[in-house]
Structures are given as C-alpha cells and as structure tokens.
Design an enzyme around this catalytic site. Structure first.
Site, PDB file in Angstrom:
ATOM      1  N   LYS A   1       5.975   3.566   5.289  1.00 22.80           N
ATOM      2  CA  LYS A   1       6.596   2.505   4.475  1.00 22.80           C
ATOM      3  C   LYS A   1       7.176   3.098   3.181  1.00 22.80           C
ATOM      4  CE  LYS A   1       5.556  -1.433   6.780  1.00 22.80           C
ATOM      5  NZ  LYS A   1       6.581  -2.333   7.342  1.00 22.80           N
TER       6      LYS A   1
ATOM      7  N   TYR B   1       0.828  -1.219   0.000  1.00 22.54           N
ATOM      8  CA  TYR B   1       0.000   0.000   0.000  1.00 22.54           C
ATOM      9  C   TYR B   1       0.857   1.262   0.000  1.00 22.54           C
ATOM     10  CZ  TYR B   1       0.373  -1.032   5.054  1.00 22.54           C
ATOM     11  OH  TYR B   1       0.820  -1.360   6.298  1.00 22.54           O
TER      12      TYR B   1
END
Ligand code: NAP
Length: 268
Positions: free
Chosen positions: A172, A157
């Site tokens: 991330k 994602y």
C-alpha cells in the site's frame, strides 16, 4: 426519521453521465458500493475480479440503475489478463474514463512465519495489480486524448505500520508513491490520479478478515473518534467526487476517511 446524511448519496443525479468506469474488485465490499454509486450517477460500469458468479450477481444489482454493466473475470496479478480486460472494456464501451484500483488481498500473518508465497500473493495483487491496471488505463486514456481519472485505495497502516500486515503495508505504501508519481507524469495528458484511505468500514471484507473476533472489533471501535464504523456510502461519496469533473483541480491527493482513527492519540 430520515437516514443521516452520511448514509445518503451526495452528488447530483447525472454527475458521472457519459463516463465509463472500471472498478477492480467491484463485486464485493467497497468496490461494489463505489460501482453502485457511480452507476446511480450515470456512469457505465465494468467490474473485474476473479469470481464470475459474484460479479454477475453484483452486475445484476448495479444494472438496476439503468446503465450498462459488464462483469469481467480476471486476475490482476496477470498482465495478459489485465490487457484482455482493457480490450474488452474498450470494445464494449469505446473508451475508459475512470479506473478505481480497489482490489486487494490481505490476511494477518506473523512476519517471521510468512512464506514467500504469502508475500508474493499480497504484493502481486495490491502493488503489481494496481500498476498493471494503471498503466493499461493510462495508455488507453492517452490514446483517447480525453483525459481521465484514476483512484487508488490505500490503508493507513502504510504510514503507521502495524503487526501482521507487513506484506500489505509495504504494498500500500508503494501505491501512494505510484499515486503521486503518476499524478505528476500524466498531468500533461489531463489524467488525474488520487487516493483514498478508508478507516474501518462496516460490513466489508477487510473488517471481517482483520477483526473477526468480538474482542478485537471492540478494541478497533474504541479507537475510532466517531464511536462508530464508517459506512460504504461515505467512501462511495468521496470516490464519486474524486472521479467526477467536480474534482477537476484535484490530483496527487490522498484523502483519509477514518474520523481521525489513524492519528496519534497517546497522552503526554
Ligand atoms: P473485499 O470485499 O474483500 O474486496 C476485495 C476484492 O478484491 C474482492 O472483490 C476480490 O474479488 C478482489 N480481488 C482479490 N484478489 C484479486 C485478484 N487477484 N484479481 C482481481 N481481483 C481480486 O475488500 P474491502 O474490504 O471492500 O476492501 C476494498 C479496498 O479497500 C481494498 O483495497 C482494501 O485494502 C481497502 N480498505 C478497506 C477497508 C475496510 O474497512 N473495508 C479499510 C482500509 C482499506 P475476487 O475474490 O472475485 O477476485
């Protein structure tokens, strides 16, 4: 009938002999699976996270492979605790060859309702924690002059986006930028920096947290081309390869292991 190959170890015995690996979040889920596999391949192991009771139980299991295993209780959001972890690792083993930045925190939350605390907690663990550990490991590896390998753990994602994960997705994405930046900057020191991006892996914390109800789990499964969840062993095999000297020519790379789940499957 024997187990399918994807549930079996891949590298030859001794492939990580004489190495010392730190795995953050190594007491549970994917971190523990990687620690078990590295130990099976002969590496000394440090597993580090907050809950000492969980770490001690995991350390006991991992040490059955006959290698030295040290559990260290620490919070990766705290740079002083990361310094302490690194000093303890060096005093126990004399060196550090491998760091796996696996620890993460995540919980689905509507972005319009998210508190600053929730944002800071996830970004603090995922992005800041990965940076503190990487920089300390990098300094130690440069000091040793022996090179080293850092492996980061992403989530798809960070590219695709997705509802209720803006804190984790942003953090991330930062890790991917860190992976590539450090791979280039630290190449002269023979430090390789790579990343793995697991898809939905059975029996792990992320899957339990994000897709806890049966309906959502079914939807996730329907979206996986392989028609099954991944296994921790598959991730541990890829991680073992990347931190081993078999991958001496691999740096700055990001490997997705999700059977193509994150690719666009829209019909036109
Ligand atoms: P998990 O079992 O929930 O593990 C997370 C680990 O992080 C725990 O061991 C936890 O230990 C540690 N941790 C959390 N906060 C910490 C802190 N502040 N300081 C130190 N350690 C901390 O997760 P998992 O599902 O195996 O996921 C592992 C990695 O893979 C994560 O980076 C995740 O984003 C990524 N990933 C997983 C999947 C999947 O399907 N499982 C998919 C995509 C990506 P303590 O509670 O003891 O601190």
């Amino acid at each position: 009938m024997s187990e399918p190959l994807y549930k079996q170890s891949m590298l030859r015995d001794g492939a990580l002999e004489n190495k010392v690996a730190i795995i953050t979040g190594g007491g549970t889920g994917l971190g523990k699976a990687m620690a078990m596999e590295f130990a099976r391949l002969g590496s000394g192991i440090i597993i580090a996270s907050r809950k000492m009771d969980v770490l001690e139980e995991a350390a006991h299991e991992i040490s059955e492979f006959g290698v030295k295993v040290i559990p260290i209780s620490m919070d990766i959001r705290n740079p002083e605790q990361v310094d302490r972890m690194m000093s303890q690792a060096v005093s126990e083993f004399g060196k550090v060859d491998v760091l796996v930045n696996n620890a993460a925190g995540n919980f689905p939350v509507d972005s319009l309702e998210m508190s600053d605390n929730a944002w800071n907690a996830v970004v603090g663990i995922v992005l800041n924690g990965t940076w503190y550990c990487s920089q300390r490991a990098g300094k130690q590896m440069v000091k040793q002059g022996t090179g080293g390998s850092i492996l980061n753990v992403g989530a798809s994602y960070m590219w695709t986006g997705g509802p209720k994960t803006v804190h984790s997705a942003a953090a991330k994405a930062g890790i991917l930028a860190m992976t590539k930046s450090l791979a280039v900057e630290w190449a002269p020191h023979r430090i390789r920096v790579n990343e793995i991006v697991p898809g939905a892996i059975e029996d792990t914390g992320a899957v339990r947290m994000l897709w806890s109800d049966e309906d959502t789990a079914k939807k996730v499964l329907n979206n996986i081309p392989a028609g099954r969840f991944g296994t921790s062993q598959e991730v541990a095999n890829l991680a073992s390869y990347l931190v081993s000297d078999y991958a001496a020519f691999v740096s700055g790379a990001c490997f997705v292991i999700d059977s193509g789940s994150c690719l666009n499957k829209s019909v036109f």
